[in-house]
Scaffold this active site. Structure first.
Site, PDB file in Angstrom:
ATOM      1  N   GLU A  85       0.856  -1.191   0.000  1.00 54.80           N
ATOM      2  CA  GLU A  85       0.000   0.000   0.000  1.00 54.80           C
ATOM      3  C   GLU A  85       0.888   1.235   0.000  1.00 54.80           C
ATOM      4  O   GLU A  85       1.856   1.325   0.751  1.00 54.80           O
ATOM      5  CB  GLU A  85      -0.902  -0.017   1.243  1.00 54.80           C
ATOM      6  N   GLN A  86       0.544   2.202  -0.866  1.00 52.26           N
ATOM      7  CA  GLN A  86       1.414   3.370  -1.013  1.00 52.26           C
ATOM      8  C   GLN A  86       1.328   4.345   0.153  1.00 52.26           C
ATOM      9  O   GLN A  86       2.294   5.057   0.446  1.00 52.26           O
ATOM     10  CB  GLN A  86       1.098   4.098  -2.319  1.00 52.26           C
ATOM     11  N   ARG A 123     -17.002   3.706   6.615  1.00 56.74           N
ATOM     12  CA  ARG A 123     -15.969   2.999   5.867  1.00 56.74           C
ATOM     13  C   ARG A 123     -14.753   2.724   6.734  1.00 56.74           C
ATOM     14  O   ARG A 123     -14.142   1.639   6.650  1.00 56.74           O
ATOM     15  CB  ARG A 123     -15.545   3.815   4.641  1.00 56.74           C
ATOM     16  N   TYR A 136     -28.403   7.861   6.326  1.00 55.84           N
ATOM     17  CA  TYR A 136     -28.555   6.706   7.218  1.00 55.84           C
ATOM     18  C   TYR A 136     -27.549   6.844   8.360  1.00 55.84           C
ATOM     19  O   TYR A 136     -26.555   7.558   8.266  1.00 55.84           O
ATOM     20  CB  TYR A 136     -28.356   5.375   6.479  1.00 55.84           C
ATOM     21  N   ASP A 163     -12.800  -2.024  -7.627  1.00 58.05           N
ATOM     22  CA  ASP A 163     -13.010  -0.850  -8.469  1.00 58.05           C
ATOM     23  C   ASP A 163     -12.068  -0.813  -9.668  1.00 58.05           C
ATOM     24  O   ASP A 163     -12.414  -0.241 -10.707  1.00 58.05           O
ATOM     25  CB  ASP A 163     -12.839   0.435  -7.660  1.00 58.05           C
TER      26      ASP A 163
END
Length: 393
Positions: free
Chosen positions: A30-31, A104, A209, A287
């Site tokens: 991961e960068q 998230r 929500y 994605d």
């Protein structure tokens, strides 16, 4: 079996866990130098939470989530209810897994906590991926060359790996942008808001929500625009901008938007569907393969389903059989993810119909469906257990 997963977002973390459960030795690169709390709300339907249970993280996610009893669809101008569908206990009983809404960061934290720290390399930027008959290789910005039996590119909507594999291919602006905000519960306690609602109006819709056990209200206000907007987690809106975009909407919507402190503005982008996601020992996931507009609340879910199937096809594979296993992964996932891309885009068009006969007909269809069915039309996808779908289309 050794794998390198590029990108430690939701899809990359889920893929790492799924591959580890299949007996694969995984290095996750991961960068960013550290994990930070970015993003806002994510809806997790039963097709995704079923996988999270298998990955051993559902309890941790559910403990931080909200569990809405129902979803309400409403008219933009006066808030009158078009229809509602059951969620909560009814959905959990029907589909064998819960419908959760989470921040998230809480989902990301639960997934990251399940990955051994020694498997993660933060602050590592990938500048190239290549392969030969026997191995796949990742080159980092420092010139280091990492080798494994396969590489999984979960590097997001702006995927560099996708271009390395398939040539120049930019993310496509969807013609929509959104404001998002998080409000403490006590700031909107007087508004008697439903637990999960979508307000539909001409060229716009508004979703809210609860997340983080009901302590925060997640708000997403979507609007159509011809001007391409920046795709960013952190770009802030101009003061009052969101109110000007939603002039004339129901007073509760405007009160929520007015009370929102920090409001972010982001463009919504997609990726053009591909006919395949893999080349030899390298594959896309999430994605990078199938970014979609969020109007069916299935973007994160589809990445989680990708991860489950990827682990499944590699569980019995040998290093020499990796290319064939990745072919099976794509055959099992591509049609479903591509279909969800199309359904999400269609939902956006339906949500944004102009006032008049078209909107009236839509509302009548929605009301009639809800009178006959407890669950939303897209709930047909929630029943799918991707690990029981062994047919390879």
């Amino acid at each position: 079996m050794r794998a390198i997963v590029v990108g430690a977002g939701i899809g990359g973390l889920a893929a790492t866990l799924s591959l580890r459960r299949a007996g694969v030795d995984v290095t996750l690169v991961e960068q960013t130098p550290r994990f930070t709390e970015v993003g806002a709300g994510i809806q997790l339907a039963p097709n995704a939470t079923r996988v999270l249970r298998r990955l051993g993280v559902l309890d941790a996610v559910a403990a931080q989530a909200a569990h809405p009893a129902h979803v309400s669809f409403r008219t933009w101008s006066d808030g009158s209810e078009i229809c509602r569908y059951a969620l909560g206990r009814e959905a959990a009983d029907e589909f064998g897994a819960p419908y959760l809404v989470v921040h998230r960061a809480d989902l990301h934290r639960a997934l990251a906590a399940a990955v051994p720290p020694e498997s993660v390399r933060l602050g590592t930027t990938v500048v190239g991926i290549d392969q030969d008959d026997d191995s796949a290789h990742v080159t980092t910005a420092t010139g280091e060359r990492l080798t494994a039996d396969l590489v999984v590119a979960a590097d997001g909507i702006r995927s560099s790996a996708r271009q390395w594999l398939f040539g120049k291919d930019e993310a496509v602006f969807s013609g929509t942008a959104a404001y998002r905000a998080l409000l403490p519960a006590d700031e909107v306690a007087d508004l008697d808001l439903p637990p999960l609602a979508a307000w539909l109006g001409p060229d716009r819709h508004f979703v809210h929500y609860w997340v983080r056990r009901g302590e925060l209200l997640n708000v997403v206000a979507v609007f159509s625009t011809e001007a391409a907007a920046q795709e960013s987690w952190t770009a802030q809106a101009e003061p009052g901008e969101q109110l000007r975009q939603f002039t004339g909407w129901d007073s509760r919507v405007l009160k929520v938007l007015r009370r929102a402190g920090q409001v972010f503005r982001y463009g919504i982008y997609t990726r053009t569907p591909l006919t395949h996601w893999n080349v030899g020992r390298v594959t896309l996931l999430g994605d990078s393969a199938h970014a979609m507009v969020p109007f069916q609340a299935q973007g994160a879910a589809q990445a989680i389903l990708d991860a489950a199937v990827l682990g499944d096809v590699l569980a019995d594979a040998t290093p020499g059989g990796v290319p064939d296993a990745l072919d099976r992964y794509v055959r099992r996932r591509l049609a479903g993810a591509t279909s969800m891309q199309a359904r999400s885009a269609q939902a956006g068009s339906e949500f944004h119909l102009p006032d008049g006969p078209e909107a009236q007909a839509r509302n009548a269809r929605m009301s009639a469906h809800a009178a006959e069915h407890r669950f939303m039309p897209q709930a047909t996808a929630w029943r799918t257990d991707v690990l029981e779908e062994k047919q390879e289309l």
